[in-house]
Design an enzyme around this catalytic site. Structure first.
Site, short mmCIF file in Angstrom:
data_model
loop_
_atom_site.label_atom_id
_atom_site.label_comp_id
_atom_site.label_asym_id
_atom_site.label_seq_id
_atom_site.Cartn_x
_atom_site.Cartn_y
_atom_site.Cartn_z
N LEU A 512 -20.01 -9.91 -3.32
CA LEU A 512 -20.69 -10.11 -4.63
C LEU A 512 -20.26 -9.43 -5.79
O LEU A 512 -20.33 -10.06 -6.66
CB LEU A 512 -22.08 -9.25 -4.42
N ASP A 631 -22.95 6.48 -17.12
CA ASP A 631 -22.17 5.26 -17.18
C ASP A 631 -23.13 4.01 -17.14
O ASP A 631 -23.01 2.90 -16.23
CB ASP A 631 -21.31 5.35 -15.84
#
Length: 822
Positions: A512, A631
């Protein structure tokens, strides 16, 4: 001998008859009555209508049930007037209504609707939804353009089916009974229990026992019933309240329309969610309430709180049992009373304060107040001597209580913060207890560390293995021990072979994407369940710390806007995380792709912005842990099949203490372009996440990446360009041209202003995430003017202009650790 014409007409007549039979199998007409021995079936075969007898009785009832081997009755017409033999007959009467007759032609039940219609213009049909409808139609159009003049969905018995929508006026302090339970398992007559909506304070689902509240869901916040334990895992199959101006509607639409679902008001007071399990060929209970005696209304009496996990009552702090002897026997109904009076209104008394109770089911008898923030709600309650407690919920607003607190629970997860008013002396006592507990804890921890250190020295002295292979083996077991120490029952540990088979040996076709942690693969388990497997790359800069951090953090979090961790794998050098599969991958795959961008109209983009916000609010304020993500970026925002956002990748997240607002770090982690200036210097707080969110908002509005902005626009970053456009009154130049929906400009410009407020240079100037949500929802009408963000612009030289094309093609989106690329 038959003529050729007869040979031709005979098959046509047979075909016509079969077509007529197919059309009438679900329909009762003026010429077709329904006898006791007959039944009709909905077109898709899901539901059947006919006569039945419950076990242990010969009485006959007209009802509707699921057409399955195990019958589940969903509607009964003559529930209080059974027919004693098999003489029942359902037909369309002369006035166009349905009527149920017994053997003496006495009307047992009818669909009286106040209308007197020609018999020839009506017919009844059992629909695929389980709704039995009486239709007025003309003879030429049949039922192609029907006018429903009566339906069983308007007269439900004890079962809530998908497609039902009971609607009633939103009248204050009004109880709306919708479903009435059977009297017993074998008697469908109206029993003691009923289910409906109560509008006293805020709308909530209630169960009554002979008119007295037996159970309540807690208020509806637009997404969930906040009085349920583990709120994100309950009633998530479309059982919702639709609150419109002056109108309330209860709706039920399962996410998977192919599954057979229903909710039942049971004869014993339980509300059951039932679904058909094809595997076992039977009905299965997916959820029920009350699930413990804690959930029975008022179990602990006034000012008592029930521990949902232990099913034990305790008095709220500052209160004591009213009847101590009965309380010790487990009879808690008398509740609790205050130890000391409140000081509000007493001359010379100390000011009262508030004790914060976390993960609580809020008490009943809520009064809503107008307040734009937690502080505003607190101030209103503090200045009103009759106010006993308050709570602020972002989707609801300010809730206060001036009546005695009843039906309060303590959850292990979910719930809300409840602020209980206490005299200052009770608050001081609570603090002294906490100080004693801290001293004891520190002493125990210190002694444990000394013992551990002595054991470590002894172990190190006796260590004799020096071969590298044995070192690796020790490392392996150490890692597995660490995972085991998490104490996780869920999510489970997957074996390497299971994940290898699920991903077809980590085949490239199943890949992916790849991030700083390593590649991510799509997998399919043996039961057909789709998963996403994140495999730690051996060359990754991340390792045990980040892996353990992610497992520890995300396994304890549950929210619709956070990706769900299903498990992990630890075998030898292999470290893998198993997540729910997100078919639409990540936000950046849509936002920065011209083809996929067409699938993101403004309504979807705004929904994504709000979803990220709500996920952050849960991390920062509403979860039992306080998490700073550190993040946040589009590649870490995953999208489900409906493009709803889910925050992922918690390898860099940090858990804050309850009273901790900011922290320092020796390892600066994050991604260039999304890091706040103070975080780049080693300081972080929830405002660091707010800065990253602000960058994402501007990227969503403009469909341009902050880290690949063009130098020739004389801006170092997208935030700088947004600031420049804002100051020049030219924000239209920032907006993605594909946002063209009528009336969207006001919402888009508000988002730009909110985004700029989030990326202001100094953390103290940025709003917290709860304020951001109020800004986006226009609860705060007048927004403050943003100040200049950092990294806004530079002087452009000729070399910069020549190299701008090279710069604009950069795709650097990597997170950093210790200011080094990874």
């Amino acid at each position: 001998m038959a003529s050729p014409l007869h040979k031709l007409l005979l098959p046509l007549l047979l075909l016509y008859s079969s077509i007529q039979l197919c059309f009438t199998i679900d329909t009762i007409t003026t010429t077709q009555s329904l006898k006791d021995t007959d039944s009709i079936t909905s077109q898709n075969g899901t539901f059947k209508l006919g006569f039945f007898s419950p076990p242990e009785t010969s009485n006959r009832f007209l009802g509707i049930w699921f057409n399955k081997p195990v019958i589940s009755i969903v509607w009964v017409a003559n529930r209080d007037t059974p027919i004693e033999d098999n003489s029942g007959l359902l037909r369309i009467s002369e006035n166009g209504n349905l009527e149920l007759l017994d053997g003496s032609n006495t009307t047992i039940w009818s669909s009286t609707n106040g209308l007197n219609i020609s018999k020839l213009s009506t017919q009844a049909q059992l629909l695929d939804t389980g709704n039995f409808v009486l239709i007025q139609s003309n003879l030429t159009d049949s039922i192609t353009d029907p006018n429903i003049i009566w339906q069983s969905f308007d007269e439900p018995s004890n079962t809530f089916l998908p497609g039902m929508q009971p609607t009633f006026p939103d009248t204050p302090n009004k109880n709306h009974v919708i479903f009435k339970a059977w009297k017993s398992e074998n008697d469908p007559s109206v029993g003691n229990f009923s289910v409906g909506i109560g509008t006293a304070g805020l709308p909530q689902v209630l169960t009554w026992n002979n008119g007295v509240i037996y159970w309540r869901s807690g208020p509806w916040d637009g997404n969930n019933y906040i009085g349920l334990p583990n709120v994100d895992n309950t009633l998530n199959d479309g059982f919702v309240l639709d609150i419109e101006p002056k109108t309330l509607a209860m709706k039920f639409a399962p996410e998977d329309a192919s599954l057979l679902f229903n909710y039942v008001a049971n004869y014993d007071g339980l509300v059951l969610e039932n679904y058909w399990d094809d595997g076992v060929k039977n009905w299965t209970v997916g959820w029920l309430a009350p699930s413990s005696k804690c959930e029975v209304y008022g179990t602990c009496g006034l000012y008592g709180s029930c521990d949902h996990d232990k099913s034990v009552c305790k008095c709220l702090q500052g209160f004591e049992p009213k009847n101590l002897d009965e309380w010790k026997r487990g009879n808690w109904r008398d509740g609790c009373v205050r130890r000391e009076k409140l000081q509000c209104g007493i001359q010379g008394g100390d000011q009262d304060g508030f004790l914060r109770l976390q993960t609580m089911k809020v008490p009943d008898n809520i009064e809503k107040r107008s307040a734009f923030s937690d502080d505003g709600c607190r101030s209103q309650c503090l200045n009103n001597c009759s106010c006993l407690a308050y709570s602020y919920h972002l989707n609801i607003g300010c809730m206060v209580w001036s009546k005695d607190l009843i039906d309060t629970q303590q959850f292990s997860a979910g719930g809300v913060d409840l602020f209980l008013r206490l005299p200052s002396s009770e608050l001081d006592e609570g603090n002294s207890h906490k100080r004693i507990a801290v001293i004891v804890s520190v002493t125990v921890v210190g002694a444990t560390l000394v013992v551990f250190f002595m054991f470590f020295l002894w172990w190190r002295r006796g260590r004799t293995r020096t071969q590298q292979g044995k070192k690796e083996e020790t490392k392996k077991f150490s890692f597995e021990d660490n995972v085991g120490q998490l104490g996780l029952q869920e999510p489970p540990l997957y074996t390497f072979d299971v994940l290898r088979n699920a991903t077809d040996d980590f085949h490239e076709d199943n890949k992916l994407g790849e991030g700083g942690f390593g590649p991510v693969y799509k997998g399919v388990l043996k039961d057909g369940h789709e998963i996403a497997v994140k495999r730690l790359s051996r060359s990754s800069g991340q390792g045990l710390e980040e892996f353990m951090n992610e497992v520890t953090v995300i396994s304890k979090l549950q929210h619709r806007n956070l990706v769900k961790l299903l498990g992990c794998c630890v075998e030898g050098d292999e470290k893998m995380l198993v997540y729910e599969y997100m078919p639409n991958r990540s936000l950046d795959a849509f936002l920065f792709d011209p083809v996929n961008l067409e699938l993101l109209p403004w309504e979807k983009r705004f929904n994504i912005i709000e979803g990220i916000c709500r996920g952050l609010l849960y991390l920062h304020r509403d979860s039992r842990l306080r998490i700073i993500h550190r993040d946040l970026k589009p590649s870490n925002i995953l999208l489900d099949e409906d493009l709803n956002p889910k925050i992922s990748d918690f390898g860099m997240a940090r858990i804050f203490g309850g009273n901790q607002d900011q922290a320092n770090t020796r390892r600066v982690v994050g991604t260039y372009g999304y890091m706040s200036p103070e975080y780049a210097m080693g300081h972080f707080s929830e405002k660091s996440d707010v800065y990253s969110f602000g960058v994402i908002v501007l990227e969503i509005v403009s469909a341009r990446k902050n880290t690949t902005f063009h130098r020739y626009e004389q801006s170092l970053t997208l935030t700088g360009y947004a600031w420049k456009s804002w100051n020049e009154g030219n924000v239209d130049s920032l907006i993605d041209p594909m946002i063209s929906e009528p009336g969207s400009r006001t919402s888009v410009k508000r988002c730009i202003q909110v985004g700029l407020l989030c990326v202001q240079e100094f953390a103290k100037d940025r709003p917290n995430i709860s304020t951001v949500i109020s800004m986006l929802d226009a609860d705060i009408e007048q927004l403050p003017q943003p100040k200049k963000p950092p990294f806004t612009e530079w002087e452009v030289s000729s070399e910069d202009q020549q190299s701008s094309s090279v710069f604009s093609n950069s795709v650097n989106d990597q997170s950093i650790t210790a200011i080094q690329g990874r």
